[in-house]
Design an enzyme around this catalytic site. Sequence first.
Site, short mmCIF file in Angstrom:
data_model
loop_
_atom_site.label_atom_id
_atom_site.label_comp_id
_atom_site.label_asym_id
_atom_site.label_seq_id
_atom_site.Cartn_x
_atom_site.Cartn_y
_atom_site.Cartn_z
N HIS A 153 0.84 -1.22 0.00
CA HIS A 153 0.00 0.00 0.00
C HIS A 153 0.86 1.26 0.00
O HIS A 153 0.41 2.32 0.41
CB HIS A 153 -0.95 0.02 1.20
CG HIS A 153 -1.70 -1.26 1.40
ND1 HIS A 153 -2.89 -1.55 0.76
CD2 HIS A 153 -1.42 -2.35 2.15
CE1 HIS A 153 -3.31 -2.75 1.12
NE2 HIS A 153 -2.43 -3.26 1.96
N SER A 283 17.88 19.46 -14.76
CA SER A 283 16.86 20.50 -14.85
C SER A 283 17.50 21.76 -15.42
O SER A 283 18.63 22.11 -15.05
CB SER A 283 16.27 20.80 -13.47
OG SER A 283 15.48 21.97 -13.49
#
Length: 476
Positions: A153, A283
């Site tokens: 989960h 970036s």
Amino acid sequence: MTDYNNYSNPLIERYSSREMCQLWGPQKKFSTWRRLWVALAESEHELGLPVSREQIEELKAHTDDIDFERAAQYEKDLRHDVMAHVHTYGDVCPLARPVIHLGATSCFVTDNTDAILLRDAMKLIRKRLVTVIDRLARFADEYKDMPCLAFTHLQSAQPTTVGKRACLWNYDLVMDLDDLEHRIATIKTLGNKGTTGTQASFLKLFDGDHAKVRQLEALLCRKIGFDAAFTVTGQTYPRKLDAQVLDVLAGIAASAHKFATDLRILAHRKEMEEPFEKHQIGSSAMAYKRNPMRSERICSLARFVLSLQSSPAMTLSTQWFERTLDDSANRRLVLPQAFLALDALLIIFQNIVEGLVVYPKVIEKNLAAELPFMATENILMAAVEKGGDRQDLHERIRVASQAAAAVVKQEGGNNDLIDRLKQDAAFADVDIDSELNPVRFVGRAPQQVTEFIEKEIEPIREKYADSFTEEAELRV
């Protein structure tokens, strides 16, 4: 020269291998058409039809020298691609011109060629897939003993090992390989079925001799490398084949997407990363960043392949009776691009796996932060063995755990559960530190890696020892 005014397909210009691009290129396609016409003429000659050896030799001499400009002009005039190439071929084979395409319909060349290309493209995909499987197994074996936090989960769960997790990724690919091998082994071709699949034109050529028509198809299949043709068809081979092939490709894409997504999450946790080159920029604005560009590209390409899965199924469902032509434009797009995208995806996959970066100290730190909670059951049992009351001990651990969790979640502090238990006299006789050894929590994970490699990977390595590709280099 490159035409910078018009759109170019990035699968060809940026991502896919030259090998896959050429496999789906015009030269391969139309030279295969011509080889099919040669195979048909040879088969008809061998069964006694008026096709001479001289005509066949003339056809063979011109299988690859295709005048694409002349073919384009013919197609502009005739509005029929197959007949355009019949005429173009006939122009350089005047002796054989009368027997080119004898008894056949357009799908004789289009569909038999597509079956050949599908088979060859699947073999290339298999070559890339088994290489990724091999490389990922090497990684799993190297890190089979390294404990790490597992997740269910997306929440912290009982530890596993880095190598065991890699086996989860790899088993998906092994199952994909099983599906791919089945499709390669069982693929059939159209054969020579005629305009509605009844073989009426060939029966006419052989004066009603059914045996000769069957012999013709068997001969033809052998010449083009197939064990058999589909037993019955309409004008085309069953479009179910395209749907089945795309299901396999989509399965591989889904497996790759799962791997790349997991790796992106691990990169976020700073536990593992894809390769990052010396001069690579993460970036344009944030110079410090190491964005998982390759994993993201896998996900992007995988999503594209998955989106194509539905088209062949819809095409199949709308092939009215013996065929309609609304499959044509769709298949020209879907079949090549699905293979081109998956080819590119697997090249990236191999590149990542061959350069995976693991950060053991971060993995150890992240595991240590959660391990105290997971170790409580072992600590509880050890204290009971020393004579403690199980219910009293359980309550003490519950209270201490909630207090430690509050420090972590509400104050942003470190997990101090172990210190709390060490200070509790009820656990004084327990060697708590020994209970925190991560190796004690991974179960049979290391052994499962070894067993997985022995049972699933070694047979693949043995079978495809000569098929592994070289180190994968990205084009961009």
